[in-house]
Design a protein around this motif. Structure first.
Motif: not given
Length: 386
Positions: A164, A281, A324
């Protein structure tokens, strides 16, 4: 100014003047004009230690270059002549801009080394790469790059799933990340290293999270794959092209591990890639490249997807870019704030010891604007000291 010069420990260093000039993107002729000197040979003599600038010139150098006077008396150069600085840049990037970044990433290393004498940073979890008997460049097989990426994930205790926030992971693993937003973004990033400590400077902190993530992985690939590359080889066009391909391949393999990504790519429409982007991502364009690398899509399918991406105007801005999680470099910033907040050093003293401009320190460490301004209250009025 003469009394200041006498108090300084070292002699004037011409190499530091050259660094300061290049950090501001000035040629010798341009700085000569700014200084009002008769000819550029005079400035060249200063830079080559064949003459020492008089007090009035030194004062003007400080004013024009916005560099503290003690910077010019520091013996240690910020650029290691033996280690190449790797750039992930656009085709129209100038030599001048690369020189700016080369000095600035040297400053990042100096800031870290200084802070590291006060605060204990995480040890680098990167492998120490043994020196090869031969430094001749040889291409790395893509299967070997795949294995290298998967092995590093295992070493770092990662699964084959999404990452992430890569910046946070890098900082936890002892990689020093700086996000410099003081240029026009023509250079995505540059990197260098000291032993197994990797330094990465992102050229624009305003880039999308997925772009920054891929750029970070790309620079990590340079360390793992091109540690032994000489500056001479790095400047050869054919070698440079190959190492960029290898670093890109490593970034893809590290961010999108073949076992997991292959299983999840059950559809080849842009709508499905959007769903995958939210999970991984990683940019849609990077995933299309990865799909083709792994032969998960045909040439026809890849061509159709690229045309659709262009038609939708996604080459520069993709869906979900603003949704994001942001990649934020915090380690250097947090270290400085910890030192200041616990009164280990004053802001003024810290800047003096770093021998750098306050704004440069702020830009390179992501400190807020005017952080180093000292404010006191006098008879109800706030006074600011710079």
């Amino acid at each position: 100014m003469d009394s200041i010069k006498k108090d300084l420990k070292f002699q004037f260093q011409g190499s530091k003047l050259k660094e300061a000039r290049e950090s501001r993107g000035l040629t010798i002729r341009e700085l000569t004009t700014e200084l009002g000197l008769n000819n550029h040979q005079t400035l060249s003599k200063y830079e080559n230690n064949k003459a020492i600038p008089p007090s009035n010139v030194l004062f003007n150098l400080v004013r024009i270059l916005k560099i503290p006077i003690n910077y010019f008396y520091s013996e240690k150069p910020v650029i290691d002549a033996e280690i190449p600085v790797f750039f992930r840049s656009k085709a129209n990037t100038t030599v001048k801009l690369k020189k700016i970044h080369q000095v600035r990433i040297g400053w990042v290393e100096e800031i870290f080394n200084y802070l590291n004498t006060i605060i204990e940073f995480p040890e680098s979890k990167l492998p120490r790469i043994e020196k090869k008997k031969s430094t001749i460049f040889t291409p790395t097989d893509f299967e070997e790059i795949e294995k290298l990426a998967l092995d590093l994930r295992v070493d770092w205790g990662l699964t084959n799933g999404p990452i992430t926030n890569l910046t946070r992971l890098f900082e936890q693993k002892g990689i020093i990340v700086s996000m410099d937003n003081s240029n026009d973004g023509l250079i995505d990033a540059c990197s260098s290293w000291d032993d197994n400590r990797l330094f990465i400077m992102i050229g624009s902190a305003l880039s999308s999270p997925s772009r920054i993530k891929f750029t970070l992985a790309h620079e990590l690939g340079h360390y793992l794959l091109h540690y032994h590359l000489s500056k001479e080889d790095f400047n050869k066009k054919d070698i440079y092209k190959r190492i960029e391909i290898e670093a890109n391949y490593f970034a893809s393999a590290f961010l999108l591990p073949a076992p997991a990504f292959s299983e999840e790519l059950i559809s080849h429409t842009l709508d499905y890639y959007k769903i995958l982007k939210k999970r991984w991502h990683v940019s849609i364009q990077s995933m299309v490249y990865r799909s083709k690398e792994l032969n998960l899509i045909t040439d026809y399918q890849a061509s159709y997807l690229w045309k659709s991406i262009a038609k939708n105007g996604w080459k520069l801005v993709e869906p979900l870019d603003d949704e994001l999680e942001k990649e934020e470099a915090k380690m250097l910033k947090d270290a400085i704030e910890l030192i200041i907040n616990h009164d280990v050093k004053s802001k003024k003293y810290l800047c003096e010891e770093l021998k750098l401009n306050k704004e440069d320190i702020q830009n390179l460490t992501r400190l807020p604007k005017n952080y180093f301004e000292e404010r006191v209250v006098n008879e109800g009025r706030a006074l600011t000291f710079r």
